[in-house]
Design an enzyme around this catalytic site. Structure first.
Site, PDB file in Angstrom:
ATOM      1  N   ASN A   1      54.078  55.762  65.064  1.00 44.31           N
ATOM      2  CA  ASN A   1      53.464  56.947  64.463  1.00 44.31           C
ATOM      3  C   ASN A   1      53.133  58.013  65.493  1.00 44.31           C
ATOM      4  OD1 ASN A   1      51.454  54.765  65.101  1.00 44.31           O
ATOM      5  ND2 ASN A   1      50.017  56.446  64.761  1.00 44.31           N
TER       6      ASN A   1
ATOM      7  N   GLY B   1      48.763  53.343  53.560  1.00 42.81           N
ATOM      8  CA  GLY B   1      49.290  52.432  54.559  1.00 42.81           C
ATOM      9  C   GLY B   1      48.223  51.619  55.263  1.00 42.81           C
ATOM     10  N   THR B   2      47.061  52.221  55.501  1.00 44.65           N
ATOM     11  CA  THR B   2      45.988  51.510  56.198  1.00 44.65           C
ATOM     12  C   THR B   2      45.548  50.289  55.408  1.00 44.65           C
ATOM     13  OG1 THR B   2      45.183  53.436  57.407  1.00 44.65           O
ATOM     14  CG2 THR B   2      43.599  51.687  56.991  1.00 44.65           C
TER      15      THR B   2
ATOM     16  N   THR C   1      41.019  49.211  39.551  1.00 40.27           N
ATOM     17  CA  THR C   1      41.846  49.790  38.493  1.00 40.27           C
ATOM     18  C   THR C   1      42.975  50.603  39.108  1.00 40.27           C
ATOM     19  OG1 THR C   1      39.930  49.924  37.032  1.00 40.27           O
ATOM     20  CG2 THR C   1      41.833  51.316  36.479  1.00 40.27           C
TER      21      THR C   1
ATOM     22  N   CYS D   1      44.039  58.806  62.434  1.00 37.59           N
ATOM     23  CA  CYS D   1      43.184  57.835  61.755  1.00 37.59           C
ATOM     24  C   CYS D   1      42.016  57.372  62.608  1.00 37.59           C
ATOM     25  CB  CYS D   1      44.016  56.627  61.313  1.00 37.59           C
ATOM     26  SG  CYS D   1      45.227  57.046  60.045  1.00 37.59           S
TER      27      CYS D   1
ATOM     28  N   GLY E   1      51.855  57.279  50.836  1.00 37.68           N
ATOM     29  CA  GLY E   1      52.382  58.391  50.073  1.00 37.68           C
ATOM     30  C   GLY E   1      52.235  59.753  50.711  1.00 37.68           C
ATOM     31  N   HIS E   2      51.105  59.996  51.371  1.00 37.60           N
ATOM     32  CA  HIS E   2      50.863  61.361  51.843  1.00 37.60           C
ATOM     33  C   HIS E   2      51.690  61.729  53.068  1.00 37.60           C
ATOM     34  CE1 HIS E   2      48.076  60.767  55.387  1.00 37.60           C
ATOM     35  NE2 HIS E   2      48.024  59.567  54.848  1.00 37.60           N
TER      36      HIS E   2
END
Length: 403
Positions: free
Chosen positions: A156, A71-72, A252, A340, A215-216
């Site tokens: 958050n 997200g960051t 990649t 964060c 995702g986490h």
């Protein structure tokens, strides 16, 4: 230990862990998804499949999904990318409009754009529930010069949920246009990291142009995330490289991670309604038990829209560091807010923006629940909270004697 910090990160979903184990055993042989040989084409096909699955789960078009490291990065890409795109299009001082309660990924990037790119930053205040008013947002938007509006879907720290549909409608009514490319159009972005899989997120019907997710927070591994970006929205990449993701994000692609993210979002969306009922009951139990203690307060008003799995408190006559340490020693893992920002704890900008004052901002406590949280976890927290509060208060009084 009792883990009540799912908003920081949540354990891998068992189904995602199973898929990861299988993929890691096979997919390294699939090749680089950008390569043109057979192995590369196999990897590219798997990446495309993951993109399509994620798009279906989110109710968006496949081409709108850009994979990121979380997200960051997604937040930073859209904030910096819109400022750079506006500069390239001839706007010398592009406007950025963000709320005062945004995640640091949005706020700090916007502040750097102001410092380094000459952007004009407008930070919108919020009410006692941490919500932006449509009137204030309309007044801050300047058609033709505002490059981006960014208001998070759910906070958050506190778990407060915004009326994004109403805010987007206010922007469109003020600018008189709903489509990119038309005169006066303004892109609207939402950090939905805390919201996806916990409350309904309707990207298209709300009229959003960009949405970030991680995702986490959903049971996928750390290092996975996505930016949903409307096709017509122009971003200028702040870095060079291969520009693999629609020319916006270089590097990649992680095929294994993309597949894990897609599955985690599918599961979170499918389980959301049932899980929300369970988590709301746990949240209510926690708040009812905690706020009977003297000097322990719920941060959000009772009628505020909120995430079902986040309870936010503030505690009089203490500070967050001492309280968290006391809880940790008692076997409860919680947080004061965003994980964060590393280093020394600072008063919560979110709590200050809500008007609760310096004392509340120095003593916030976020208890966030997830798939593995049980009634026993809540009762364990409530059992140790009185002692932890007492310990933290004594520590504060002791330290103040020598200040």
């Amino acid at each position: 230990m009792t883990y009540l910090d799912h908003a920081a990160t949540t354990p891998l979903h068992p189904a995602v862990a199973d898929q990861l184990a299988r993929d890691l055993a096979v997919l390294p042989e699939a090749g680089n998804p950008s390569s043109q040989h057979a192995a590369g084409r196999r990897a590219g096909a798997l990446l495309s499949e993951a993109r399509a699955r994620l798009a279906r789960a989110l109710g968006v078009d496949t081409h709108e999904v850009l994979f990121t490291s979380g997200g960051t990065e997604a937040d930073a890409l859209v904030v910096a990318g819109r400022a750079l795109a506006a500069r390239r299009a001839g706007t010398e001082h592009p406007g950025l409009v963000v709320s005062a309660v945004e995640h640091p990924a949005v706020l700090d990037t916007a502040r750097r754009a102001e410092e380094m790119l000459g952007a004009r930053l407008t930070v919108l205040g919020v009410d006692a529930a941490g919500r932006v008013s449509a009137e204030a947002l309309s007044a801050a938007v300047e058609p033709g010069t505002t490059a981006l509006v960014s208001v998070m879907a759910a906070n958050n720290e506190t778990g407060a949920v915004e009326d994004l549909a109403g805010l987007v409608a206010a922007v469109r009514a003020h600018t008189g246009t709903a489509r990119p490319g038309e005169p006066g159009w303004v892109a609207v972005h939402a950090d939905a990291v805390a919201a996806v899989g916990r409350v309904a997120v309707d990207v298209h019907n709300w009229g959003l142009d960009a949405v970030s997710l991680s995702g986490h927070k959903l049971g996928a591994p750390v290092g996975t995330g996505a930016l949903v970006l409307r096709r017509e929205v122009t971003l200028v990449a702040p870095t060079g490289g291969g520009l693999q993701e629609r020319g916006t994000r270089s590097g990649t692609q992680d095929v294994v991670g993309a597949r894990a993210l897609a599955l985690a979002v599918e599961l979170a969306v499918a389980e959301r309604q049932e899980e929300a009922v369970r988590l709301e009951a746990l949240r209510s139990r926690l708040l009812a038990g905690a706020t009977v203690l003297e000097g322990v307060h719920a941060t959000l008003p009772d009628d505020a829209a909120h995430l079902p799995g986040t309870a936010h408190l503030w505690v009089e006559d203490t500070d967050a560091e001492a309280l968290l340490m006391a809880l940790d020693l008692a076997g409860v893992e919680a947080s004061a807010g965003s994980a964060c920002h590393a280093g020394v704890f600072q008063p919560s900008e979110v709590v200050l923006a809500m008007g609760l004052g310096e004392e509340a901002a120095r003593a916030p406590l976020r208890l966030s629940m997830g798939r593995t949280t049980t009634v026993e976890d809540i009762d364990r927290f409530l059992a140790v909270l009185p002692g932890a509060v007492d310990t933290a208060r004594r520590a504060r009084r002791g330290s103040s004697r020598y200040a």
